[in-house]
Design a protein around this motif. Structure first.
Motif, mmCIF file in Angstrom:
data_model
loop_
_atom_site.group_PDB
_atom_site.id
_atom_site.type_symbol
_atom_site.label_atom_id
_atom_site.label_comp_id
_atom_site.label_asym_id
_atom_site.label_seq_id
_atom_site.Cartn_x
_atom_site.Cartn_y
_atom_site.Cartn_z
ATOM 1 N N ASP A 119 1.224 -1.100 0.169
ATOM 2 C CA ASP A 119 0.169 -0.005 0.062
ATOM 3 C C ASP A 119 0.752 1.345 -0.174
ATOM 4 N N ALA A 120 1.282 1.475 1.063
ATOM 5 C CA ALA A 120 2.453 2.263 0.811
ATOM 6 C C ALA A 120 3.684 3.011 -0.337
ATOM 7 N N THR A 121 3.829 1.931 -1.376
ATOM 8 C CA THR A 121 4.691 2.468 -2.556
ATOM 9 C C THR A 121 4.196 2.020 -3.666
ATOM 10 N N LYS A 122 2.346 2.030 -3.408
ATOM 11 C CA LYS A 122 1.961 1.840 -4.422
ATOM 12 C C LYS A 122 1.257 2.585 -5.768
ATOM 13 N N ASN A 123 1.930 3.733 -5.004
ATOM 14 C CA ASN A 123 1.262 4.744 -6.621
ATOM 15 C C ASN A 123 2.593 5.059 -7.134
ATOM 16 N N VAL A 124 3.731 5.176 -7.000
ATOM 17 C CA VAL A 124 5.083 5.294 -6.643
ATOM 18 C C VAL A 124 5.523 4.013 -7.940
ATOM 19 N N LEU A 125 5.517 2.909 -7.300
ATOM 20 C CA LEU A 125 5.725 1.573 -8.855
ATOM 21 C C LEU A 125 5.108 1.485 -9.657
ATOM 22 N N LEU A 126 3.288 1.653 -9.277
ATOM 23 C CA LEU A 126 2.889 1.509 -10.451
ATOM 24 C C LEU A 126 3.277 2.799 -11.308
ATOM 25 N N SER A 127 3.616 4.026 -11.219
ATOM 26 C CA SER A 127 3.788 4.954 -12.314
ATOM 27 C C SER A 127 5.236 4.925 -12.793
ATOM 28 N N LYS A 128 5.816 4.106 -12.347
ATOM 29 C CA LYS A 128 7.394 3.460 -12.638
ATOM 30 C C LYS A 128 7.064 2.396 -13.801
ATOM 31 N N PHE A 129 6.124 1.162 -13.166
ATOM 32 C CA PHE A 129 6.245 0.163 -13.925
ATOM 33 C C PHE A 129 4.868 0.362 -15.399
ATOM 34 N N ALA A 130 4.533 1.637 -15.161
ATOM 35 C CA ALA A 130 3.468 1.863 -16.582
ATOM 36 C C ALA A 130 4.602 2.230 -17.699
ATOM 37 N N LYS A 131 5.144 2.880 -17.438
ATOM 38 C CA LYS A 131 6.591 3.827 -17.821
ATOM 39 C C LYS A 131 7.102 2.574 -18.558
ATOM 40 N N GLU A 132 8.051 2.100 -17.672
ATOM 41 C CA GLU A 132 8.520 0.371 -18.173
ATOM 42 C C GLU A 132 8.300 -0.322 -19.291
ATOM 43 N N VAL A 133 6.656 -0.188 -19.100
ATOM 44 C CA VAL A 133 5.997 -1.692 -19.702
ATOM 45 C C VAL A 133 5.182 -0.484 -21.030
ATOM 46 N N TYR A 134 4.993 0.368 -21.235
ATOM 47 C CA TYR A 134 4.549 1.475 -21.777
ATOM 48 C C TYR A 134 4.742 1.224 -23.610
ATOM 49 N N SER A 135 5.499 0.301 -23.822
ATOM 50 C CA SER A 135 6.206 -0.364 -25.138
ATOM 51 C C SER A 135 5.900 -1.116 -25.243
ATOM 52 N N PHE A 136 5.683 -2.327 -24.799
ATOM 53 C CA PHE A 136 5.357 -4.104 -24.581
ATOM 54 C C PHE A 136 3.521 -4.247 -24.843
ATOM 55 N N THR A 137 2.701 -2.904 -24.910
ATOM 56 C CA THR A 137 1.435 -3.096 -24.238
ATOM 57 C C THR A 137 0.991 -3.454 -25.951
ATOM 58 N N GLY A 138 1.911 -3.562 -27.175
ATOM 59 C CA GLY A 138 1.502 -3.623 -28.109
ATOM 60 C C GLY A 138 0.873 -5.323 -28.001
ATOM 61 N N SER A 139 1.653 -6.237 -27.585
ATOM 62 C CA SER A 139 1.962 -7.619 -27.500
ATOM 63 C C SER A 139 0.176 -7.344 -27.469
ATOM 64 N N LEU A 140 -0.633 -8.908 -28.181
ATOM 65 C CA LEU A 140 -1.675 -9.405 -27.363
ATOM 66 C C LEU A 140 -1.295 -10.361 -26.656
ATOM 67 N N THR A 141 -0.293 -11.339 -26.415
ATOM 68 C CA THR A 141 -0.365 -11.609 -25.601
ATOM 69 C C THR A 141 0.324 -11.306 -23.693
ATOM 70 N N LEU A 142 1.129 -10.266 -23.637
ATOM 71 C CA LEU A 142 1.192 -9.743 -22.679
ATOM 72 C C LEU A 142 -0.539 -9.057 -21.634
ATOM 73 N N HIS A 143 -0.344 -9.740 -20.136
ATOM 74 C CA HIS A 143 -1.282 -8.554 -19.669
ATOM 75 C C HIS A 143 -0.930 -8.918 -18.791
ATOM 76 N N PHE A 144 -0.763 -7.311 -17.944
ATOM 77 C CA PHE A 144 -0.551 -6.568 -16.814
ATOM 78 C C PHE A 144 -1.549 -6.193 -15.532
ATOM 79 N N SER A 145 -0.803 -6.884 -14.106
ATOM 80 C CA SER A 145 -1.418 -7.161 -13.289
ATOM 81 C C SER A 145 -0.436 -6.649 -12.074
#
Length: 770
Positions: A627-653
């Motif tokens: 809970d304490a690191t949720k906002n910071v890590l999710l923001s960084k996580f989205a930036k790092e994996v954004y270029s891979f969101t075009g793949s239909l076989t990858l899901h993010f959780s």
């Protein structure tokens, strides 16, 4: 006339024999008491059993304990833990003294039932192929699940494996033994890996391989399993192993294409090896060698019996009475090394190729090559230095590059290796060493490097004056190398180098085509050989897809016919819109393009659909947070994996450790041996590990995971000494995912290690204290 002797057993005699056999079987069963083997009482809790099991496994593991009988004891410990860790099996054993493992493999409760009597295979104790009388060869090649996952699968990318599936009570296995022994003796000497799986002791591994009957023979190469479906004869098995190898491993070289073959060293960045022999087909030993060293050397074969190879034989003065092997590096006119022997053995070829794996001055095209050419310093007396030329691939750089090669060819120091990089292909590495920020390419420059740790830290020195290939440049470099031998402290700069780009990585579309081809080939193979057990899920999926497609077409046809009469009024409305009505854009009916990353929380509600029943070929990339690191890590996580969101076989959780810490610990417990996670004997020590920032790539269908651990890169703030001294436990939150983008690229390339688990643990709805 020969006499015929007949033996008659009276009914009491038959009863005595049966009772004797039954008694022997009962004695054998009583010897395997899981409580005695683990040394626990029947009232022991699961925590106590688990703790004892961990200690015994470490003590009796065959890789650590070399005593005779350690392997048998290890198997008994594992089977005992399987019984006592499962409440149903434990209850069954406490009540009846038996478990499901006493039933024949793959047939449920198979046997002959007469009233209340149950006759299974353990009733008659014949020593056909049991553990006590098993052939020594089978014991030598016996495989366990962890051994297969940790050793065989990674090694299958260097050599194929031939594996036999057998069991104690397999009558058909007896008939193939002579052929199997002969084939093993021949193929193992050529470099083929051999394995034997006894389903009575390794049912988990047999299920993992998809072997549902005994005997079975299968091949493993590049982590892929292929079954042998033909008559068990030596020629068929040999051809099966040869067919496992990829095509085009060895080029056929003649007088017509020899120049093209040898001059491709610059494009492929590899030495080229030619084998001269008199047989018309490429020997299997040579194909296996080509597969083992395919990442380092390009192989060619010359048939000495062809008229089209006469010039080659004359040019290199080849003796036609014995096989000859030549290796060519940067020079195509003269071989760099040569061997010739009538009995070309695997050990001779391996030593020859190992000594000539690299060019005199190879180009650094990926991180793996960099690690091998310039290894990390381990001890003071094992210093290794790398002389690196940063240059370009344009024609204007040719003279300087050739002069660097000439200088390297005269090097006699074993601790110095020479290499070069093209600046435009390894821009991030060059920017750090050259300390340039503008786009103007600087002149060629030479650096002397010493790697200090695997994370990328190096000590280096720039050779003053640049590099133009003149005699003055060569003398300055020679003086610096002589100074380095006397005083290693002249390397007075340090830096953190990034991971090198893989210049030879294939495009995603090409990898997808190859994967689809392999998948279709596997389907056709299963159809041809009636492997319906494996085909049923796929056939069900195909029929479901056809049913949905057919239903969609029918519904669409009726919809079009019913709305045909309304098409004219709509056309008029469209005409009005074109004349200036608002909202008349031609693309207004298209859905807006997503400019965000959709990340779902992994909970007990979404767990089954997002992981357990995830479609084949799909993966879920899960970020572990609190809970304490949720906002910071999710923001960084989205930036790092954004270029891979075009793949239909990858899901993010993402997984919240404050709610589901037990799931994370159980998952890593399953894969503990494969991941080599440092743990203490006390289970409480595991709670001290901070899993925040870990990322798991989970393949729900094939039951394996890839693991990303936070690694600090030191990109922001502070001196390099201060950053290098920080431990993982004290990382700032926003630095934990710095290397995730590179890890995702390796995930898409399929080069990350995979850790297989027996099954996904349950995700109970556990909410921790806040």
């Amino acid at each position: 006339m020969a006499r015929r002797t007949r033996m008659f057993l009276t009914f009491p005699g038959i009863v005595v024999v049966c009772l004797h056999l039954l008694g022997g079987s009962m004695e054998t069963a009583n010897e395997v008491d899981p409580y005695k083997i683990l040394g626990v009482t029947k009232s022991a809790s699961q925590a106590e059993i688990k703790k004892v099991y961990k200690r015994l496994v470490r003590e009796w593991h065959p890789d650590k304990n070399k005593n005779e009988g350690a392997e048998d004891m290890f198997i008994k410990i594992t089977k005992s833990y399987e019984i006592l860790s499962n409440e149903e099996k434990r209850t069954n054993y406490d009540r009846y003294g038996q478990t499901d493992d006493t039933q024949p493999y793959g047939h449920g409760h198979y046997g002959h039932r007469h009233d209340h009597f149950y006759f299974d295979e353990s009733f008659f104790h014949f020593p056909f192929n049991n553990k006590g009388n098993r052939e020594f060869a089978d014991s030598k090649y016996a495989l366990h699940f962890n051994q297969y996952v940790n050793d065989v699968v990674p090694d299958s990318y260097k050599r194929p494996y031939l594996i036999k599936i057998t069991s104690d009570w397999c009558f058909s296995c007896i008939h193939i033994e002579p052929v199997w022994k002969e084939v093993v003796l021949e193929l193992e000497a050529l470099g083929v890996g051999i394995g034997v799986v006894d389903v009575g002791y390794e049912r988990r591994l047999a299920n993992h391989l998809g072997a549902h009957r005994t005997p079975s023979i299968l091949g493993v190469i590049n982590g892929k399993v292929t079954f042998f479906h033909y008559a068990v004869v030596k020629e068929h098995l040999r051809q099966f192993v040869e067919d496992l190898l990829p095509q085009r491993l060895v080029d056929k070289v003649t007088d017509r294409n020899d120049f093209q073959f040898l001059n491709s060293w610059h494009e492929q960045n590899k030495p080229h090896v030619l084998l001269f022999d008199q047989v018309p087909v490429v020997p299997l030993l040579y194909k296996l060698t080509a597969f083992a060293y395919k990442d380092y050397v390009q192989f060619g074969y010359v048939d000495q019996g062809l008229s089209e190879t006469a010039n080659l034989l004359k040019q290199f003065n080849i003796n036609t009475y014995a096989p000859t092997m030549l290796v060519f590096k940067e020079s195509t006119d003269k071989p760099a090394d040569i061997i010739q022997a009538k009995g070309m053995k695997k050990q001779i070829i391996d030593e020859f190729i190992t000594n000539n794996k690299f060019l005199l001055v190879p180009r650094l095209v990926n991180q793996k090559l960099f690690d091998e050419l310039c290894p990390v310093k381990q001890f003071h007396r094992r210093r290794k230095y790398c002389v690196l030329l940063i240059t370009g691939d344009e024609e204007s750089y040719t003279i300087g590059n050739q002069a660097f090669l000439t200088f390297a060819s005269t090097n006699t120091l074993e601790v110095v290796r020479f290499a070069y990089v093209y600046q435009r292909l390894q821009q991030s590495l060059c920017d750090i060493l050259l300390k340039t920020k503008d786009s103007t390419p600087p002149p060629p420059q030479v650096f002397i490097l010493e790697r200090r740790n695997p994370a990328g830290k190096v000590l280096y020195k720039e050779v003053a004056g640049g590099w133009n290939g003149t005699d003055e440049d060569k003398q300055r470099l020679l003086d610096e190398l002589e100074r380095l031998q006397k005083d290693p402290s002249i390397l007075n700069y340090d830096a953190m180098l990034p991971e090198l780009n893989n210049e030879f990585a294939s495009m995603f579309l090409i990898r997808w085509i190859y994967t689809a081809y392999d998948y279709i080939s596997e389907i056709l193979d299963d159809i041809l050989h009636n492997n319906w057990r494996e085909m049923m899920p796929l056939l069900s999926l195909i029929f479901s897809a056809l049913f949905i497609l057919f239903g969609t077409v029918v519904v669409q046809a009726f919809s079009d016919s019913s709305e045909d009469g309304k098409s004219k009024p709509k056309a008029k409305e469209g005409t009005k819109a074109e004349n200036g009505s608002p909202g008349s854009s031609s693309t207004s009916s298209r859905p807006p393009k997503k400019n965000f990353v959709e990340v779902t929380e992994l909970t007990d509600i979404t767990y089954t659909s997002n992981l357990v029943k995830l479609r084949p070929g799909h993966m879920n990339v899960v970020l572990v947070l609190t809970d304490a690191t949720k906002n910071v890590l999710l923001s960084k996580f989205a930036k790092e994996v954004y270029s891979f969101t075009g793949s239909l076989t990858l899901h993010f959780s993402f997984l919240n450790m404050d709610k589901h810490s037990a799931w994370m610990e159980t998952l890593l417990e399953f894969a503990q041996d494969a991941m080599q996670i440092d743990t203490e004997e006390d289970d409480c020590a595991r709670h001290k590990i901070d899993y925040t920032g870990y990322v798991l790539a989970l393949n729900g269908h094939k039951k394996y995971l890839c693991l990303f651990k936070p690694v600090y890169t030191g990109e922001e703030g502070g001196s390099s000494e201060e950053e290098g001294s920080r431990s993982t436990a004290t990382l700032q939150i926003h630095h934990k995912l710095d290397r995730l983008g590179l890890w995702m690229e390796r995930l898409m390339e399929g080069t990350l290690p995979r850790y297989y688990i027996p099954g996904w643990p349950g995700l109970d709805k556990i909410t921790g204290p806040k």
